[in-house]
Write a protein that holds these residues in place. Structure first.
Motif, PDB file in Angstrom:
ATOM      1  N   HIS A 149       0.769  -1.282  -0.294  1.00 59.08           N
ATOM      2  CA  HIS A 149      -0.127   0.113  -0.024  1.00 59.08           C
ATOM      3  C   HIS A 149       0.917   1.323  -0.068  1.00 59.08           C
ATOM      4  O   HIS A 149       1.834   1.591   0.844  1.00 59.08           O
ATOM      5  CB  HIS A 149      -0.933  -0.243   1.388  1.00 59.08           C
ATOM      6  N   ALA A 150       0.747   2.025  -1.081  1.00 61.36           N
ATOM      7  CA  ALA A 150       1.251   3.074  -1.249  1.00 61.36           C
ATOM      8  C   ALA A 150       0.794   4.430  -1.872  1.00 61.36           C
ATOM      9  O   ALA A 150       0.129   4.034  -2.869  1.00 61.36           O
ATOM     10  CB  ALA A 150       2.863   2.849  -1.908  1.00 61.36           C
ATOM     11  N   ASN A 151       1.070   5.563  -1.196  1.00 61.75           N
ATOM     12  CA  ASN A 151       0.161   6.494  -2.017  1.00 61.75           C
ATOM     13  C   ASN A 151      -1.084   6.575  -1.988  1.00 61.75           C
ATOM     14  O   ASN A 151      -1.761   6.896  -2.978  1.00 61.75           O
ATOM     15  CB  ASN A 151       0.898   7.008  -3.286  1.00 61.75           C
ATOM     16  N   LEU A 161      -0.230  -1.248  -4.923  1.00 60.76           N
ATOM     17  CA  LEU A 161       0.383  -1.424  -6.041  1.00 60.76           C
ATOM     18  C   LEU A 161       1.196  -2.656  -5.964  1.00 60.76           C
ATOM     19  O   LEU A 161       1.546  -3.238  -4.794  1.00 60.76           O
ATOM     20  CB  LEU A 161       1.539  -0.473  -5.917  1.00 60.76           C
ATOM     21  N   VAL A 182       2.612  -0.092 -12.942  1.00 58.53           N
ATOM     22  CA  VAL A 182       2.050   1.277 -12.746  1.00 58.53           C
ATOM     23  C   VAL A 182       0.666   1.428 -12.508  1.00 58.53           C
ATOM     24  O   VAL A 182      -0.010   0.417 -13.126  1.00 58.53           O
ATOM     25  CB  VAL A 182       2.564   2.082 -13.962  1.00 58.53           C
ATOM     26  N   ARG A 183       0.037   2.136 -11.681  1.00 58.11           N
ATOM     27  CA  ARG A 183      -1.414   2.279 -11.667  1.00 58.11           C
ATOM     28  C   ARG A 183      -2.105   2.217 -12.871  1.00 58.11           C
ATOM     29  O   ARG A 183      -1.918   2.782 -13.840  1.00 58.11           O
ATOM     30  CB  ARG A 183      -1.937   3.415 -10.581  1.00 58.11           C
ATOM     31  N   SER A 224      -1.726  -3.845 -10.348  1.00 56.72           N
ATOM     32  CA  SER A 224      -1.863  -2.633  -9.519  1.00 56.72           C
ATOM     33  C   SER A 224      -3.334  -2.293  -9.478  1.00 56.72           C
ATOM     34  O   SER A 224      -4.168  -2.431 -10.362  1.00 56.72           O
ATOM     35  CB  SER A 224      -0.991  -1.425  -9.853  1.00 56.72           C
ATOM     36  N   TYR A 282      -4.648   9.609 -12.782  1.00 51.83           N
ATOM     37  CA  TYR A 282      -3.687   9.090 -13.664  1.00 51.83           C
ATOM     38  C   TYR A 282      -2.767   9.927 -14.356  1.00 51.83           C
ATOM     39  O   TYR A 282      -2.042   9.853 -15.275  1.00 51.83           O
ATOM     40  CB  TYR A 282      -4.413   8.259 -14.624  1.00 51.83           C
ATOM     41  N   MET A 330       1.405   9.393 -10.578  1.00 46.74           N
ATOM     42  CA  MET A 330       2.352   8.259 -10.936  1.00 46.74           C
ATOM     43  C   MET A 330       3.847   8.421 -10.389  1.00 46.74           C
ATOM     44  O   MET A 330       4.381   7.474  -9.836  1.00 46.74           O
ATOM     45  CB  MET A 330       2.484   8.013 -12.403  1.00 46.74           C
ATOM     46  N   ASP A 379       3.639   7.871  -6.746  1.00 45.98           N
ATOM     47  CA  ASP A 379       3.727   6.269  -6.468  1.00 45.98           C
ATOM     48  C   ASP A 379       5.358   5.858  -6.339  1.00 45.98           C
ATOM     49  O   ASP A 379       5.467   5.178  -5.494  1.00 45.98           O
ATOM     50  CB  ASP A 379       2.891   5.730  -7.490  1.00 45.98           C
ATOM     51  N   ALA A 404       6.528   6.920  -3.063  1.00 43.85           N
ATOM     52  CA  ALA A 404       5.930   6.090  -2.078  1.00 43.85           C
ATOM     53  C   ALA A 404       6.461   4.381  -1.838  1.00 43.85           C
ATOM     54  O   ALA A 404       6.551   3.906  -0.943  1.00 43.85           O
ATOM     55  CB  ALA A 404       4.380   6.158  -1.966  1.00 43.85           C
ATOM     56  N   VAL A 405       6.540   3.929  -3.180  1.00 43.11           N
ATOM     57  CA  VAL A 405       7.048   2.651  -3.327  1.00 43.11           C
ATOM     58  C   VAL A 405       8.371   2.308  -2.864  1.00 43.11           C
ATOM     59  O   VAL A 405       8.612   1.689  -2.057  1.00 43.11           O
ATOM     60  CB  VAL A 405       6.935   2.322  -4.930  1.00 43.11           C
TER      61      VAL A 405
END
Length: 266
Positions: A7-9, A13, A60-61, A66, A73, A78, A81, A84-85
């Motif tokens: 779980h990130a941002n 993901l 990628v989201r 993910s 988007y 991104m 993300d 955060a990852v």
């Protein structure tokens, strides 16, 4: 190789981890694929990169495994993300290798967050933007292939879009392209024309290398000169005989351009 979720941002993901196989544990790498490339489609590349790097490939989201749906988007989302990852996965100042859209994500993420990464390898990023020539790949190429994949298709169907790919690569694309949410792809594609990555480049001081696809129309000599003007320390490598999907066309050339990237000056 194994996959993991985090779980990130504010979203879920998914990444694939190709553990480093070198005699000495190499640097960590966060690999961010391009606009319609789920992480699994870069597996054959990550396997080779793991000979030196400890590679984590991001879905990628809106792509792959993910989270998708009603999300932001934009390039900024991104890029957030990616930051955060790194934190959520406990990565330690990884090298970021971004291809195409993934390279633009890396550039935007590094602006203002350069201490999170140790260096950037930017593989054939679109250099379009406000007031610049349009990205050379037309939108229908993306839309038509995604729509076909959502109805169910074969690798042979994908050959019309990717005629130089191997049967295995085509089958993998046919299987996974349906996970690319169409509106997410459209927003990212439109961002190629509206997001100004050149203004980001001028602020980046960390080690960087630009890898140019020698047979693709994405980055020309004038573009390379402009990028060098904005980031004079940027290393430039050109991979001859390669279209935009560089390792798909010339894996050895791609590896020659990437594997010796060093975040510590010689």
């Amino acid at each position: 190789m194994y996959g993991y979720n985090l779980h990130a941002n504010g979203i879920l993901l998914h990444l694939l981890h190709y553990e480093g196989r070198g005699e000495v544990s190499g640097p960590q790498m966060l690999l961010i694929p391009g606009i319609t490339s789920p992480a699994v489609t870069w597996g054959f590349v990550a396997e080779r990169l793991s000979e030196r790097f400890d590679v984590h490939v991001l879905d990628v989201r809106g792509r792959g495994l993910s989270e998708a749906g009603d999300l932001d988007y934009s390039l900024d989302a991104m890029a957030a993300d990616a930051i955060a990852v790194v934190n959520a996965a406990g990565l330690r100042n990884p090298v970021v290798l971004g291809h195409s859209m993934g390279a633009r994500i890396a550039i935007r993420a590094a602006r203002g967050n350069a201490d999170v990464f140790s260096g950037l390898v930017l593989v054939d990023p679109p250099v379009s933007g406000p007031g610049r020539p349009a990205y050379p790949s037309p939108w229908p190429w993306y839309e038509d292939s995604i729509v076909i994949s959502q109805k169910g298709c074969t690798g042979e169907d994908m050959k019309a879009f990717c005629p130089t790919w191997t049967e295995e690569q085509l089958r993998l694309r046919a299987e996974w392209l349906r996970t690319c949410q169409l509106d997410a792809i459209r927003i990212a594609y439109d961002g190629f024309q509206t997001d100004d990555i050149h203004s980001d480049l001028a602020h980046l001081k960390l080690p960087m290398r630009l890898v140019v696809a020698g047979d693709a129309p994405v980055i020309g000599d004038d573009d390379v000169a402009e990028i060098k003007g904005l980031a004079p320390h940027m290393e430039i490598r050109t991979v001859a005989g390669a279209g935009h999907m560089v390792p798909w066309d010339n894996m050895d050339g791609f590896l020659d351009a990437v594997m010796d990237f060093n975040t510590v000056p010689a």
